[in-house]
Design an enzyme around this catalytic site. Sequence first.
Site, PDB file in Angstrom:
ATOM      1  CE  LYS A  33      -3.017   0.468   3.513  1.00  0.00           C
ATOM      2  NZ  LYS A  33      -2.900   1.734   4.261  1.00  0.00           N
ATOM      3  CB  SER A  34       3.795   2.281   2.031  1.00  0.00           C
ATOM      4  OG  SER A  34       3.209   2.184   3.293  1.00  0.00           O
ATOM      5  NE  ARG A  38       6.127   6.441   0.975  1.00  0.00           N
ATOM      6  CZ  ARG A  38       5.219   6.257   1.948  1.00  0.00           C
ATOM      7  NH1 ARG A  38       4.092   5.618   1.678  1.00  0.00           N
ATOM      8  NH2 ARG A  38       5.429   6.709   3.168  1.00  0.00           N
ATOM      9  CG  ASP A 326       0.505  -0.173   9.422  1.00  0.00           C
ATOM     10  OD1 ASP A 326       0.185   0.651  10.302  1.00  0.00           O
ATOM     11  OD2 ASP A 326       0.808   0.160   8.259  1.00  0.00           O
ATOM     12  NE  ARG A 357      -5.078  -0.556  13.123  1.00  0.00           N
ATOM     13  CZ  ARG A 357      -4.442  -0.355  11.982  1.00  0.00           C
ATOM     14  NH1 ARG A 357      -3.120  -0.272  11.963  1.00  0.00           N
ATOM     15  NH2 ARG A 357      -5.117  -0.248  10.856  1.00  0.00           N
ATOM     16  NE  ARG A 402      -2.702  -2.203   8.328  1.00  0.00           N
ATOM     17  CZ  ARG A 402      -2.432  -2.537   7.059  1.00  0.00           C
ATOM     18  NH1 ARG A 402      -2.564  -3.784   6.659  1.00  0.00           N
ATOM     19  NH2 ARG A 402      -2.018  -1.626   6.190  1.00  0.00           N
TER      20      ARG A 402
HETATM   21  C1  S3P Z   1       2.491   4.650   6.376  1.00  0.00           C
HETATM   22  C2  S3P Z   1       3.051   4.978   7.583  1.00  0.00           C
HETATM   23  C3  S3P Z   1       2.546   4.492   8.878  1.00  0.00           C
HETATM   24  C4  S3P Z   1       1.580   3.329   8.701  1.00  0.00           C
HETATM   25  C5  S3P Z   1       0.598   3.567   7.599  1.00  0.00           C
HETATM   26  C6  S3P Z   1       1.326   3.757   6.278  1.00  0.00           C
HETATM   27  C7  S3P Z   1       3.070   5.185   5.138  1.00  0.00           C
HETATM   28  O1  S3P Z   1       1.841   5.557   9.521  1.00  0.00           O
HETATM   29  O2  S3P Z   1       0.885   3.098   9.911  1.00  0.00           O
HETATM   30  O3  S3P Z   1      -0.292   2.478   7.471  1.00  0.00           O
HETATM   31  O4  S3P Z   1       2.722   4.717   4.043  1.00  0.00           O
HETATM   32  O5  S3P Z   1       3.899   6.106   5.230  1.00  0.00           O
HETATM   33  P1  S3P Z   1       2.579   6.587  10.520  1.00  0.00           P
HETATM   34  O6  S3P Z   1       3.490   7.405   9.723  1.00  0.00           O
HETATM   35  O7  S3P Z   1       1.442   7.363  11.118  1.00  0.00           O
HETATM   36  O8  S3P Z   1       3.278   5.722  11.536  1.00  0.00           O
END
Ligand code: S3P
Length: 449
Positions: A33-34, A38, A326, A357, A402
């Site tokens: 996902k991240s 991007r 996560d 959570r 989740r």
């Molecule tokens: C993410 C960063 C994390 C993560 C989120 C995705 C990202 O959040 O919990 O699911 O893609 O940069 P935080 O930056 O709030 O820790």
Amino acid sequence: MSDSSQPQEHHDLVYQVSAGGSLSGDVRVPGDKSISHRSIMLGSLADGITTVDGFLEGEDSLCTLQAFRDMGVSIERPSTGKVVIQGVGMYGLQAPQKTLYLGNSGTSMRLLSGLLAGQKFTSVLTGDSSLIKRPMKRVSEPLKLMGAKLTLQAGGLCPIQIDAAPLHGIDYAMPMASAQVKSCLLLAAMYAEGETRLVEPAPCRDHTERMLQGFGYEVKVNGNEIRIKGGGSLKAGHIDVPSDISSAAFFLVGASICPGADLILRHVGINPTRIGVINILRAMGADIRYLREYVAGGEPVADLQVRYAPLHGIRIDEDQVPLAIDEFPALFIAAACAEGTTVLSGAEELRVKESDRIQTMADGLAVLGISHQVKPDGIEIRGVGAAGKLGSGAINSHGDHRIAMSFTMAALRASGAITILDCNNVATSFPGFAELVNSCGIRLAQRHG
Ligand code: S3P
């Protein structure tokens, strides 16, 4: 700043998971996902055409994709997981004609806040009933130090309005290990006069730094210090998105707690800033092996094999918290099945995710009869051990994807069926979850009601 054209939210999807079942097979979970978010952001700002393979077609990353379409970027999806982005260059985005709706996605909201702070037009960002309760001052405060003009709602919440303003570099010590804050500021820094220097209190996911470098933008990383200068440009390229270790995590936990389980997970991202779940599970006695390690799109990747192993409780090393941020809902299920007590501290960030959570998981564990103690920054969970069983009953996921997926795995060791409410948001990160778990030996039925 509200917008009546916002899509309607649904909270009616129920998972009915039968007790027992197994977890075996050879699977590939959806894309990271991240990295998917991007890829759209940097691909849109690049010069030239960026192609993406393995893109996560979940609601969150599709919200990012739609936001860039709303800003005039031509983005095609010729086949599953494939995206073609006609980059418009650093200054080619157009003012959106409407509020950008980012659904459940904190990553879209926080990263876009930084990116849009550097544009020469006004934009307004909003999201669903969960996102509009999540803290945004963590991005607005440092962005304002850079000169950005942001207007938030009372309490530092979104919708956020972003007006054009000249930005300048800052020297900023981040108060929390947050990849969203770091990435927000890196994206704004590309539009800032001079250099921005960020210091992170602990390492957290570094996909933005890696992808910027992959697009030819200089980012200097030295330990916990990151430096970037404004005024550069991005060169389009190809991105191969690995499978999301955060999605693989449910299967890593499920197979670890299910006697007889033997599962292969293909093409999983094993970036060192993301493998806390593997480190923690191994410390609990899990049998997880890397079958083949390679690099894809600048990210380390592996095929993983996970087999059942009796787990024992541990005190989780606080250094692992940002690396598994996560994955704690799934890890709490592992702890519930382990012999002895697992102790988590230093994890207050879990309280401001898609749900609180710590509390949401604690409420679900209580339904399953698992003894636990909630703390402001973590939890202690007394597991049932290899011979024990979890209870059964109805659990409210509070719309947190989740939480829903974690309790699905709990059914593998439950004494009766587990009903999970409000599961619609599983589609934000894991399209096809129900079908995939059923193909591996879990018995999950879905209904609306
Ligand atoms: C993410 C960063 C994390 C993560 C989120 C995705 C990202 O959040 O919990 O699911 O893609 O940069 P935080 O930056 O709030 O820790």
